[in-house]
Design a protein around this motif. Structure first.
Motif, PDB file in Angstrom:
ATOM      1  N   VAL A 262       0.838  -1.198   0.000  1.00  0.00           N
ATOM      2  CA  VAL A 262       0.000   0.000   0.000  1.00  0.00           C
ATOM      3  C   VAL A 262       0.873   1.248   0.000  1.00  0.00           C
ATOM      4  O   VAL A 262       0.623   2.208  -0.745  1.00  0.00           O
ATOM      5  N   PHE A 263       1.921   1.261   0.811  1.00  0.00           N
ATOM      6  CA  PHE A 263       2.805   2.424   0.861  1.00  0.00           C
ATOM      7  C   PHE A 263       3.584   2.591  -0.440  1.00  0.00           C
ATOM      8  O   PHE A 263       3.931   3.718  -0.809  1.00  0.00           O
ATOM      9  N   SER A 264       3.875   1.503  -1.128  1.00  0.00           N
ATOM     10  CA  SER A 264       4.556   1.630  -2.423  1.00  0.00           C
ATOM     11  C   SER A 264       3.666   2.335  -3.430  1.00  0.00           C
ATOM     12  O   SER A 264       4.157   3.071  -4.295  1.00  0.00           O
ATOM     13  N   VAL A 265       2.349   2.144  -3.323  1.00  0.00           N
ATOM     14  CA  VAL A 265       1.406   2.869  -4.187  1.00  0.00           C
ATOM     15  C   VAL A 265       1.339   4.332  -3.772  1.00  0.00           C
ATOM     16  O   VAL A 265       1.278   5.236  -4.618  1.00  0.00           O
ATOM     17  N   LEU A 266       1.354   4.592  -2.464  1.00  0.00           N
ATOM     18  CA  LEU A 266       1.311   5.971  -1.980  1.00  0.00           C
ATOM     19  C   LEU A 266       2.529   6.760  -2.455  1.00  0.00           C
ATOM     20  O   LEU A 266       2.415   7.926  -2.861  1.00  0.00           O
ATOM     21  N   PHE A 267       3.709   6.125  -2.410  1.00  0.00           N
ATOM     22  CA  PHE A 267       4.951   6.804  -2.766  1.00  0.00           C
ATOM     23  C   PHE A 267       5.397   6.496  -4.192  1.00  0.00           C
ATOM     24  O   PHE A 267       6.593   6.622  -4.492  1.00  0.00           O
ATOM     25  N   GLU A 268       4.476   6.117  -5.046  1.00  0.00           N
ATOM     26  CA  GLU A 268       4.821   5.844  -6.441  1.00  0.00           C
ATOM     27  C   GLU A 268       5.513   7.069  -7.046  1.00  0.00           C
ATOM     28  O   GLU A 268       5.129   8.215  -6.802  1.00  0.00           O
ATOM     29  N   ASN A 269       6.540   6.814  -7.852  1.00  0.00           N
ATOM     30  CA  ASN A 269       7.382   7.913  -8.313  1.00  0.00           C
ATOM     31  C   ASN A 269       6.742   8.783  -9.381  1.00  0.00           C
ATOM     32  O   ASN A 269       7.112   9.941  -9.556  1.00  0.00           O
ATOM     33  N   ASP A 270       5.776   8.254 -10.130  1.00  0.00           N
ATOM     34  CA  ASP A 270       5.190   9.044 -11.215  1.00  0.00           C
ATOM     35  C   ASP A 270       3.903   9.728 -10.747  1.00  0.00           C
ATOM     36  O   ASP A 270       3.592   9.775  -9.555  1.00  0.00           O
ATOM     37  N   LYS A 271       3.115  10.221 -11.685  1.00  0.00           N
ATOM     38  CA  LYS A 271       1.899  10.970 -11.355  1.00  0.00           C
ATOM     39  C   LYS A 271       0.802  10.079 -10.788  1.00  0.00           C
ATOM     40  O   LYS A 271      -0.166  10.576 -10.210  1.00  0.00           O
TER      41      LYS A 271
ATOM     42  N   PHE B 178      -1.415  21.261  -6.079  1.00  0.00           N
ATOM     43  CA  PHE B 178      -0.709  22.468  -5.654  1.00  0.00           C
ATOM     44  C   PHE B 178       0.405  22.823  -6.648  1.00  0.00           C
ATOM     45  O   PHE B 178       1.318  23.586  -6.325  1.00  0.00           O
ATOM     46  N   HIS B 179       0.308  22.227  -7.871  1.00  0.00           N
ATOM     47  CA  HIS B 179       1.233  22.505  -8.968  1.00  0.00           C
ATOM     48  C   HIS B 179       2.669  22.137  -8.596  1.00  0.00           C
ATOM     49  O   HIS B 179       3.630  22.818  -8.976  1.00  0.00           O
ATOM     50  N   VAL B 180       2.816  21.040  -7.836  1.00  0.00           N
ATOM     51  CA  VAL B 180       4.127  20.515  -7.489  1.00  0.00           C
ATOM     52  C   VAL B 180       4.446  19.352  -8.422  1.00  0.00           C
ATOM     53  O   VAL B 180       3.620  18.448  -8.608  1.00  0.00           O
ATOM     54  N   LYS B 181       5.628  19.368  -9.001  1.00  0.00           N
ATOM     55  CA  LYS B 181       6.012  18.304  -9.922  1.00  0.00           C
ATOM     56  C   LYS B 181       6.153  16.971  -9.178  1.00  0.00           C
ATOM     57  O   LYS B 181       6.440  16.959  -7.973  1.00  0.00           O
ATOM     58  N   PRO B 182       5.957  15.839  -9.871  1.00  0.00           N
ATOM     59  CA  PRO B 182       6.104  14.529  -9.214  1.00  0.00           C
ATOM     60  C   PRO B 182       7.480  14.348  -8.583  1.00  0.00           C
ATOM     61  O   PRO B 182       8.504  14.712  -9.168  1.00  0.00           O
ATOM     62  N   ILE B 183       7.486  13.822  -7.388  1.00  0.00           N
ATOM     63  CA  ILE B 183       8.722  13.619  -6.631  1.00  0.00           C
ATOM     64  C   ILE B 183       9.093  12.144  -6.681  1.00  0.00           C
ATOM     65  O   ILE B 183       8.238  11.266  -6.504  1.00  0.00           O
ATOM     66  N   ASN B 184      10.357  11.872  -6.905  1.00  0.00           N
ATOM     67  CA  ASN B 184      10.853  10.502  -6.965  1.00  0.00           C
ATOM     68  C   ASN B 184      11.144  10.025  -5.542  1.00  0.00           C
ATOM     69  O   ASN B 184      12.290   9.980  -5.084  1.00  0.00           O
ATOM     70  N   TRP B 185      10.088   9.651  -4.818  1.00  0.00           N
ATOM     71  CA  TRP B 185      10.209   9.336  -3.399  1.00  0.00           C
ATOM     72  C   TRP B 185      11.118   8.152  -3.137  1.00  0.00           C
ATOM     73  O   TRP B 185      11.972   8.184  -2.251  1.00  0.00           O
ATOM     74  N   LEU B 186      10.926   7.074  -3.875  1.00  0.00           N
ATOM     75  CA  LEU B 186      11.636   5.826  -3.591  1.00  0.00           C
ATOM     76  C   LEU B 186      12.846   5.597  -4.482  1.00  0.00           C
ATOM     77  O   LEU B 186      13.575   4.625  -4.277  1.00  0.00           O
ATOM     78  N   GLY B 187      13.070   6.474  -5.466  1.00  0.00           N
ATOM     79  CA  GLY B 187      14.160   6.234  -6.407  1.00  0.00           C
ATOM     80  C   GLY B 187      15.144   7.369  -6.515  1.00  0.00           C
ATOM     81  O   GLY B 187      15.982   7.364  -7.424  1.00  0.00           O
TER      82      GLY B 187
END
Length: 314
Positions: free
Chosen positions: A141-150, A161-170
């Motif tokens: 579930v957390f891997s879906v929450l922190f997915e790197n793309d949109k 909030f017009h923030v670009k996608p963040i590469n949380w796990l990579g």
């Protein structure tokens, strides 16, 4: 000597010899009850521990065989290899973070849920649910929450909030992957530690708070001078258990980051797993497991000694 005294003496001489027999029966019953648990503990915990320590001094073949004696070769490889020190650093960072937040947040939640508020049983259940859910399922579930793309839930929220996608796990050479793992670890701990603090709070007599209220003490003053000191044994237990769990973290690392990127989230247990099943070097893994055992043993002994010397009186 009167007849009554003779009766008492005869009665005493009759009862006393049977007392050791009764004690022996009780002792035998006690040992009989604890024997199954002791045998299972020796088979599944003590014996593997001894064999792991022995295999740390050997070159072990994962496919079978006793292996050859290697002396301190495995330990020399551990400290000459920067990967182990990196894993120890990552494990320490993770453990310190979850000890701080995984102790403070559950304590605050427990204090709030110990008040006479409506629906507190429901809130307690909701906070404890992470302990019921399997860690692997929660990590998915957390891997879906922190997915790197949109498509990731958090990135999708940030897009409003017009923030670009963040590469949380990579994110390479960054702190975001470790932060994501730490958030998952704290979330998974809150329910269990909250339950421990609730048990400690319910053992504190209400007379202390009534006396403090008569003296005009505020809620913060009562917490700092009554609740916190009397919760010190529970806090110590929570800290020790959290440290042990932090150094043994594996599931969320395996599911979320697989130790990456660039080994930024590789922990000691995950590195032991890699050494055993990926690099096919069980002897080296056993040596690292022995070092981890010694670290946790020393820490637990120090914590217990510190707690015994620094008892706070209310």
């Amino acid at each position: 000597m009167s007849i009554g005294e003779n009766k008492q003496r005869s009665l005493y001489s009759y009862v006393v010899p049977s007392t050791p027999i009764k004690k022996e029966k009780k002792q035998f019953s006690a040992y009989a009850f604890i024997a199954p648990t002791t045998i299972l503990f020796a088979i599944f915990y003590f014996y593997p521990l001894i064999m792991s320590i022995i295999d740390g001094f050997r070159n072990v073949n994962l496919m079978g065989g006793t292996g050859t004696f290697a002396g301190l070769h495995n330990y020399k490889m551990i400290f000459s290899n920067g990967d182990f020190l990196n894993a120890f650093k990552n494990t320490s960072i993770y453990t310190i973070a979850i000890v701080l937040f995984g102790t403070f947040i559950p304590m605050v939640v427990a204090v709030l849920l110990n008040l006479n508020i409506k629906g507190k049983s429901i809130y307690r259940t909701l906070f404890f649910l992470p302990m019921v859910a399997p860690s692997v399922a929660s990590a998915m579930v957390f891997s879906v929450l922190f997915e790197n793309d949109k498509t990731g839930t958090i990135n999708e929220i940030l897009s409003f909030f017009h923030v670009k996608p963040i590469n949380w796990l990579g994110q390479a050479s960054g702190i975001l992957p470790m932060i994501a793992v730490i958030i998952f670890g704290i979330w998974a701990l809150i329910g269990y530690n909250m339950l421990l603090f609730l048990a400690g709070l319910q053992n504190i007599s209400s007379e202390y708070y009534e006396a403090a209220k008569l003296d005009g003490a505020s809620g913060w003053s009562s917490f700092w001078k009554i609740t916190f000191p009397l919760l010190s044994p529970t806090t110590l237990f929570v800290v020790v258990v959290t440290v042990i769990g932090g150094f043994q973290v594996f599931d969320q690392i395996y599911m979320l980051t697989a130790g990456g990127p660039m080994n930024d989230t590789t922990t000691m247990v995950y590195y032991i797993y890699q050494s055993t099943f990926v690099n096919q070097n069980p002897g080296l893994a056993c040596a690292m497991a022995t070092i981890l055992f010694i670290i946790l043993l020393i820490f637990s002994i120090l914590q217990i000694n510190i707690s015994g010397r620094n008892k706070v009186e209310v």
